[in-house]
Design a protein around this motif. Structure first.
Motif, PDB file in Angstrom:
ATOM      1  N   GLU A 188     -27.274  31.677 -12.221  1.00 31.73           N
ATOM      2  CA  GLU A 188     -28.064  31.171 -13.345  1.00 31.73           C
ATOM      3  C   GLU A 188     -29.533  31.059 -12.964  1.00 31.73           C
ATOM      4  OE1 GLU A 188     -26.784  28.043 -15.740  1.00 31.73           O
ATOM      5  OE2 GLU A 188     -24.687  28.665 -15.828  1.00 31.73           O
ATOM      6  N   ARG A 245     -34.541  21.938 -21.605  1.00 31.34           N
ATOM      7  CA  ARG A 245     -33.489  21.409 -20.733  1.00 31.34           C
ATOM      8  C   ARG A 245     -32.894  20.086 -21.222  1.00 31.34           C
ATOM      9  NH1 ARG A 245     -34.989  22.470 -14.407  1.00 31.34           N
ATOM     10  NH2 ARG A 245     -35.241  24.717 -14.521  1.00 31.34           N
ATOM     11  N   GLY A 293     -29.986  20.693 -23.377  1.00 31.52           N
ATOM     12  CA  GLY A 293     -28.782  21.010 -22.615  1.00 31.52           C
ATOM     13  C   GLY A 293     -28.203  19.786 -21.934  1.00 31.52           C
ATOM     14  N   PHE A 300     -24.508  19.103 -23.099  1.00 28.80           N
ATOM     15  CA  PHE A 300     -23.499  19.431 -22.102  1.00 28.80           C
ATOM     16  C   PHE A 300     -23.222  18.287 -21.132  1.00 28.80           C
ATOM     17  CE2 PHE A 300     -25.204  23.696 -23.226  1.00 28.80           C
ATOM     18  CZ  PHE A 300     -24.035  24.231 -23.747  1.00 28.80           C
ATOM     19  N   LEU A 335     -17.880  22.974 -19.334  1.00 29.00           N
ATOM     20  CA  LEU A 335     -19.287  23.161 -19.677  1.00 29.00           C
ATOM     21  C   LEU A 335     -19.943  24.205 -18.780  1.00 29.00           C
ATOM     22  CD1 LEU A 335     -21.645  21.646 -17.675  1.00 29.00           C
ATOM     23  CD2 LEU A 335     -20.255  19.682 -18.322  1.00 29.00           C
ATOM     24  N   THR A 365     -22.255  27.342 -20.085  1.00 26.14           N
ATOM     25  CA  THR A 365     -23.667  27.487 -19.716  1.00 26.14           C
ATOM     26  C   THR A 365     -23.934  28.817 -19.024  1.00 26.14           C
ATOM     27  OG1 THR A 365     -23.244  26.269 -17.644  1.00 26.14           O
ATOM     28  CG2 THR A 365     -24.069  25.009 -19.526  1.00 26.14           C
ATOM     29  N   ALA A 404     -29.234  26.191 -21.393  1.00 29.64           N
ATOM     30  CA  ALA A 404     -28.125  26.505 -20.499  1.00 29.64           C
ATOM     31  C   ALA A 404     -28.324  25.890 -19.119  1.00 29.64           C
ATOM     32  CB  ALA A 404     -27.953  28.020 -20.379  1.00 29.64           C
ATOM     33  N   GLY A 413     -27.836  22.137 -19.031  1.00 23.38           N
ATOM     34  CA  GLY A 413     -26.445  21.703 -19.031  1.00 23.38           C
ATOM     35  C   GLY A 413     -25.705  22.037 -17.759  1.00 23.38           C
ATOM     36  N   GLU A 414     -26.224  22.970 -16.997  1.00 21.95           N
ATOM     37  CA  GLU A 414     -25.549  23.475 -15.800  1.00 21.95           C
ATOM     38  C   GLU A 414     -25.574  22.497 -14.633  1.00 21.95           C
ATOM     39  OE1 GLU A 414     -24.253  25.887 -12.497  1.00 21.95           O
ATOM     40  OE2 GLU A 414     -23.939  26.094 -14.645  1.00 21.95           O
ATOM     41  N   SER A 472     -27.418  14.506 -15.796  1.00 21.01           N
ATOM     42  CA  SER A 472     -27.994  15.571 -16.603  1.00 21.01           C
ATOM     43  C   SER A 472     -29.237  15.097 -17.349  1.00 21.01           C
ATOM     44  CB  SER A 472     -26.956  16.104 -17.601  1.00 21.01           C
ATOM     45  OG  SER A 472     -25.867  16.695 -16.924  1.00 21.01           O
ATOM     46  N   THR A 506     -32.929  16.736 -16.541  1.00 17.57           N
ATOM     47  CA  THR A 506     -33.607  17.529 -17.566  1.00 17.57           C
ATOM     48  C   THR A 506     -34.870  16.851 -18.093  1.00 17.57           C
ATOM     49  OG1 THR A 506     -32.103  16.585 -19.234  1.00 17.57           O
ATOM     50  CG2 THR A 506     -31.496  18.702 -18.281  1.00 17.57           C
TER      51      THR A 506
END
Length: 452
Positions: free
Chosen positions: A32, A75, A78, A82, A94, A98, A136, A139-140, A377, A381
């Motif tokens: 990613e 972000r 996400g 997620f 998730l 992502t 993406a 959420g990753e 998360s 983000t």
């Protein structure tokens, strides 16, 4: 300094899934971040000419970095979407979504026609796809960190959580390696016309490999224990904000200096090196490649060291070191020496590693287990908006206005002070919380916890 307590002994079921979880976290995140990093590098190398033509090179670069920032601004979306799903539905689900999302958007960027072909629609399409990329990646991270760390010994979380942290330099290594190869193999006109697109289109193969790994993995034993205990939150976002405000703030602030310093040495250095110091593009990319290659070792090393000494102390020392090295870096490379450029980037990214390696463990440790995915998360983000999103844009704007690196160093001083405040506000790890969940997991059937 913290005492080094006896390690919790994982069950055979946990151990059987640990290597798979570590690999899935590392490889998926690396793939990613390849997609994200290839965009970042292209923002400095070709996007000003392809999507934002201007008579002033720095103006075009600022516009290109504005689209780079969009990925960070997206972000939190996400993280909100997620992150909460990670606490409700599980870590694995998730991560598959992502990875698919960033793969599709990156491939599509490689197909977007330039400004000369479709006019204003070109940068608009670029911004939309960049936003989806950011959602993406936002959420990753939380899921990837928990995927590896929740299989491992909580007293060794610094090392096991670093799997996801190795992803960005590994992705950066792949991205800049691909671009360096293309710039060396093609003429400047070929690279700017169509060659850069190959790096984006290649993401389809890389993401396919990442999906193959992740689809074969079960969810973490900790999450399965949460399912059995019924300890999953109904409204995790509001609960994090209501019950963990200080910890959320600490986690957000802790991210700022690492984000900004990483942007300096891997993104802005491309612009500064090529446009101000007149290095060849391939020279700067190779220097970043070497620095990123070193981080594949220094990040897990830093995570492991943070399990042996106070994690917050190590983090703080690295933050101050990164600030001091920034002041050294610019005079060091002003002479145009390739060797000093490489040394400057490698040392700068080493200081970054000793913040970034322990960072995943530090952030996740701020939140109780049933809110870890959401809290981590959100912190990751939100901090990205104020750190990595704005950093290249601020660097370029300050350089354009003052024609000096000194204001850049002042900017890093400010974010370092914020990060040190976050470290002070944060808490030390509490492995007992995980071990209580581990005991519950041991009561489940082997089939329920096996990662095979």
């Amino acid at each position: 300094m913290l005492a080094d307590p006896p390690a919790h002994t994982a069950s055979p079921a946990h151990r059987s899934g640990l290597a798979k979880a570590f690999t899935a976290s590392l490889t998926g995140t690396a793939l990613e971040w390849y997609d994200f990093a290839v965009y970042s590098a292209a923002s400095a190398l070709v996007f000003p000419q392809v999507f934002f033509p201007s008579s002033d090179p720095l103006t075009g670069t600022i516009l290109a970095f504005s689209t780079y920032a969009v990925g960070y601004l997206a972000r939190p979306v996400g993280g909100f979407v997620f992150g909460r799903l990670g606490d409700i539905l599980g870590r694995k689900q998730l991560l598959v979504i992502t990875l698919l999302l960033i793969g599709v958007t990156t491939f599509a960027i490689g197909l977007v026609p330039g400004y000369s072909t479709i006019g204003i629609a070109a940068p608009i399409a670029l911004v939309v796809l960049r936003f989806a990329q950011g959602v993406a990646v936002g959420g990753e991270w939380g899921g990837a960190v928990l995927l590896s760390s929740e299989y491992g010994d909580p007293r060794r979380r610094g090392f096991w959580a670093s799997a996801a942290q190795i992803g960005p330099p590994a992705g950066n290594l792949l991205a800049n390696g691909a671009l360096a190869l293309l710039t060396a193999a093609l003429s400047k006109s070929q690279f700017e016309s169509w060659g850069w697109r190959l790096a984006f289109l290649a993401s389809a193969l890389l993401v396919g490999f990442g999906l193959w790994i992740r689809l074969r993995l079960e969810d973490t034993p900790i999450f399965k224990a949460m399912q059995e205990s019924g300890d999953r939150p109904d409204a995790p976002i509001s609960e994090v904000v209501r019950t963990h405000p200080r910890r959320l703030l600490a986690a957000i602030l802790s991210r700022l200096a690492p984000d900004v310093i990483y942007s300096l040495f891997t993104v802005f250095t491309i612009t500064y090196g090529t446009k101000i110091l007149h290095f060849e593009r391939s020279t700067v990319l190779i220097a970043i490649l070497i620095g990123s290659g070193c981080q594949l070792l220094t990040i897990p090393l830093a995570g492991a060291v943070s399990d042996r000494i106070n994690r917050r102390l190590l983090y703080a020392i690295a933050a101050v070191g990164g600030l001091v090295w920034t002041v050294v870096f610019f005079p060091l490379i002003d002479g145009g020496s390739r060797l000093l450029l490489i040394i400057g980037i490698v040392v700068g990214l080493t200081f970054h590693s000793f913040m970034y390696g322990p960072q995943a463990a530090f952030i996740t440790e701020q939140f109780t287990i049933h809110l870890r995915s959401t809290g981590s998360s959100l912190a990751y983000t939100i901090a990205g908006v104020f750190g990595g999103a704005l950093a290249p844009l601020i660097f370029t704007t300050l350089l354009s206005r003052f024609d000096s690196w000194v204001p850049l160093a002042v900017y890093i001083l400010v974010v370092t002070a914020a990060t040190l405040l976050g470290i002070v506000l944060g808490r030390d790890p509490d492995p007992d919380e995980d071990e209580q969940y581990a005991e519950l997991t041991e009561k489940l059937t082997p089939a329920a916890v096996s990662a095979t």
